[in-house]
Design a protein around this motif. Structure first.
Motif, PDB file in Angstrom:
ATOM      1  N   UNK A 239      45.120  28.926  38.257  1.00 50.55           N
ATOM      2  CA  UNK A 239      43.969  29.639  37.692  1.00 50.55           C
ATOM      3  C   UNK A 239      44.341  30.642  36.597  1.00 50.55           C
ATOM      4  N   UNK A 240      45.616  30.978  36.465  1.00 45.33           N
ATOM      5  CA  UNK A 240      46.084  31.941  35.460  1.00 45.33           C
ATOM      6  C   UNK A 240      45.353  33.281  35.552  1.00 45.33           C
ATOM      7  N   UNK A 241      45.000  33.666  36.744  1.00 42.44           N
ATOM      8  CA  UNK A 241      44.278  34.922  36.915  1.00 42.44           C
ATOM      9  C   UNK A 241      45.263  36.065  37.120  1.00 42.44           C
TER      10      UNK A 241
ATOM     11  N   UNK B  99      47.153  31.152  25.073  1.00 38.54           N
ATOM     12  CA  UNK B  99      48.531  30.671  25.114  1.00 38.54           C
ATOM     13  C   UNK B  99      48.977  30.205  23.731  1.00 38.54           C
ATOM     14  N   UNK B 100      48.077  29.521  23.019  1.00 36.99           N
ATOM     15  CA  UNK B 100      48.422  29.034  21.676  1.00 36.99           C
ATOM     16  C   UNK B 100      48.658  30.194  20.716  1.00 36.99           C
TER      17      UNK B 100
ATOM     18  N   UNK C 235      41.208  41.205  36.651  1.00 38.24           N
ATOM     19  CA  UNK C 235      40.553  40.124  37.374  1.00 38.24           C
ATOM     20  C   UNK C 235      40.078  38.976  36.512  1.00 38.24           C
ATOM     21  N   UNK C 236      40.612  38.819  35.321  1.00 32.55           N
ATOM     22  CA  UNK C 236      40.188  37.741  34.435  1.00 32.55           C
ATOM     23  C   UNK C 236      41.318  36.741  34.259  1.00 32.55           C
ATOM     24  N   UNK C 237      40.931  35.486  34.061  1.00 31.20           N
ATOM     25  CA  UNK C 237      41.917  34.431  33.836  1.00 31.20           C
ATOM     26  C   UNK C 237      42.286  34.373  32.356  1.00 31.20           C
ATOM     27  N   UNK C 238      43.528  34.033  32.084  1.00 33.10           N
ATOM     28  CA  UNK C 238      43.984  33.893  30.703  1.00 33.10           C
ATOM     29  C   UNK C 238      43.371  32.622  30.120  1.00 33.10           C
TER      30      UNK C 238
END
Length: 243
Positions: A147-149, A162-163, A154-157
């Motif tokens: 989830x990349x959280x 990432x780019x 509390x937010x996901x990336x």
């Protein structure tokens, strides 16, 4: 015609009489011009031609690891009965001056790419490859359930993040490589040491983020993916241009 050999790190003073009408061509390695004030001048790669009369260059040095060779061509003296055309001072000065740079240099054959432009091009293409590889790996990881959280906030990336981050730091790596090509006698080795050190440091934020094990491991993996794409390619490019 004569050949000037400069061993690794060697410096040879420019004697005006020896270079009065001579034209040099770098046939092996790299040669750096030392300017009138002692500051470092341009680095000329294999195939670059130059003349030094009236430029203020005071020495030639070898910034590379291998012996550099310069072929010096001096025109044959004209027969005494041949009258040499008179050249106006302004014309003669223009021949021995480049636009404020204090030297004249360029490819002798016209087919070689300047080492800085060549490395910059390779670096930009490699950065795009690193961005694509990292974004693809992140997308696959998210599809697999990561989830990349990050707990803080509390937010996901988001995937575009990432780019963007990979592209930015990849270009930083290209700038470092170009700087080392300009300043270091061993740019490839210095670049690998610097890049690996920065990669290790970049692994600390994921470890300290407090994210779950899957997210932390994936973030570390994404850092290593980008490093695996960038570091060997740029190091190989630096080695090729200093060989």
């Amino acid at each position: 015609m004569r050949t000037l050999a400069l061993r690794r790190g060697a410096r040879v003073a420019v004697v005006a009489a020896d270079w009065r009408d001579a034209f040099g061509v770098v046939v092996r390695g790299r040669v750096q011009l030392e300017l009138r004030d002692g500051g470092p001048g341009p680095v000329l790669g294999r195939g670059a031609g130059f003349w030094l009369r009236g430029t203020g260059v005071r020495a030639l040095r070898n910034p590379g690891r291998r012996t550099a060779r310069v072929r010096v061509v001096t025109p044959r003296p004209r027969p005494s009965h041949t009258r040499t055309p008179r050249t106006e001072p302004t014309e003669r000065n223009d021949m021995n001056r480049t636009n404020g740079a204090g030297f004249v240099a360029g490819p002798a054959t016209g087919t070689r790419t300047h080492p800085f432009r060549g490395l910059a091009g390779i670096g930009c293409m490699t950065a795009l490859a690193a961005v694509a590889a990292t974004a693809l790996a992140a997308a696959l990881a998210r599809a697999a359930g990561v989830d990349f959280e990050i707990p803080e906030g509390g937010e996901a990336i988001p995937l575009p993040g990432f780019a963007v981050v990979t592209g930015f730091f990849s270009l930083v790596g290209v700038v470092i490589a170009l700087a080392l090509l300009r300043l270091s006698a061993r740019p490839a080795r210095r670049f690998v040491w610097t890049a690996v050190s920065l990669t290790v440091i970049s692994l600390l934020p994921p470890l300290l983020s407090g994210a779950d094990a899957a997210t932390t491991a994936t973030l570390i993996g994404l850092h290593l993916v980008a490093a695996t794409v960038m570091i060997p390619t740029l190091a190989r490019g630096l080695h090729t241009r200093t060989a």
